[in-house]
Design a protein around this motif. Sequence first.
Motif, PDB file in Angstrom:
ATOM      1  N   ALA A 211     -28.080   8.852 -10.806  1.00  0.00           N
ATOM      2  CA  ALA A 211     -27.550  10.143 -10.356  1.00  0.00           C
ATOM      3  C   ALA A 211     -26.892  10.858 -11.529  1.00  0.00           C
ATOM      4  CB  ALA A 211     -26.522   9.944  -9.247  1.00  0.00           C
ATOM      5  N   ILE A 212     -26.920  12.177 -11.465  1.00  0.00           N
ATOM      6  CA  ILE A 212     -26.220  13.009 -12.439  1.00  0.00           C
ATOM      7  C   ILE A 212     -25.419  14.031 -11.645  1.00  0.00           C
ATOM      8  CG2 ILE A 212     -26.421  14.637 -14.354  1.00  0.00           C
ATOM      9  CD1 ILE A 212     -29.068  13.259 -15.084  1.00  0.00           C
ATOM     10  N   ALA A 213     -24.121  14.088 -11.904  1.00  0.00           N
ATOM     11  CA  ALA A 213     -23.240  15.039 -11.221  1.00  0.00           C
ATOM     12  C   ALA A 213     -23.351  16.387 -11.933  1.00  0.00           C
ATOM     13  CB  ALA A 213     -21.807  14.521 -11.218  1.00  0.00           C
ATOM     14  N   TRP A 214     -24.426  17.111 -11.627  1.00  0.00           N
ATOM     15  CA  TRP A 214     -24.692  18.387 -12.295  1.00  0.00           C
ATOM     16  C   TRP A 214     -23.533  19.364 -12.147  1.00  0.00           C
ATOM     17  CZ3 TRP A 214     -28.415  17.808 -15.570  1.00  0.00           C
ATOM     18  CH2 TRP A 214     -29.506  16.988 -15.284  1.00  0.00           C
ATOM     19  N   ASP A 215     -22.836  19.304 -11.016  1.00  0.00           N
ATOM     20  CA  ASP A 215     -21.728  20.232 -10.772  1.00  0.00           C
ATOM     21  C   ASP A 215     -20.521  19.956 -11.671  1.00  0.00           C
ATOM     22  OD1 ASP A 215     -21.408  17.815  -9.389  1.00  0.00           O
ATOM     23  OD2 ASP A 215     -20.081  18.729  -7.913  1.00  0.00           O
ATOM     24  N   ARG A 216     -20.441  18.782 -12.290  1.00  0.00           N
ATOM     25  CA  ARG A 216     -19.344  18.455 -13.205  1.00  0.00           C
ATOM     26  C   ARG A 216     -19.631  18.909 -14.635  1.00  0.00           C
ATOM     27  NH1 ARG A 216     -18.250  12.266 -12.420  1.00  0.00           N
ATOM     28  NH2 ARG A 216     -17.110  12.654 -14.359  1.00  0.00           N
ATOM     29  N   LEU A 217     -20.819  19.431 -14.869  1.00  0.00           N
ATOM     30  CA  LEU A 217     -21.229  19.834 -16.220  1.00  0.00           C
ATOM     31  C   LEU A 217     -21.276  21.346 -16.338  1.00  0.00           C
ATOM     32  CD1 LEU A 217     -24.221  17.353 -16.599  1.00  0.00           C
ATOM     33  CD2 LEU A 217     -21.926  17.108 -17.562  1.00  0.00           C
ATOM     34  N   ALA A 218     -20.951  21.833 -17.523  1.00  0.00           N
ATOM     35  CA  ALA A 218     -21.115  23.259 -17.801  1.00  0.00           C
ATOM     36  C   ALA A 218     -22.609  23.571 -17.806  1.00  0.00           C
ATOM     37  CB  ALA A 218     -20.500  23.597 -19.154  1.00  0.00           C
TER      38      ALA A 218
END
Length: 84
Positions: A22-29
């Motif tokens: 999983a990648i927490a896309w919402d935590r990344l700019a």
Amino acid sequence: MLASAPAPLETLAPRRPATVVAIAWDRLAVPEARRLRELGFDEGVGVEVLHRATLFRGPIACRIGRMTVALRRTVAAAITVTID
């Protein structure tokens, strides 16, 4: 043999092959997320930590496929992996 429990890429021991779950896309700019996608980071991709900079919590060198990339620790913390 069962895979390990999911953990952040930031905590993965060096030279341990793992798979991105999983990648927490919402935590990344937005630019960071775009860069990860362009480099091929996505769920199901194999990754391995090669080296950690020790000075001031510096970047982490990772191998994805045949490519070596440097990730900020905050970016690596947004990527969840399981050890293969």
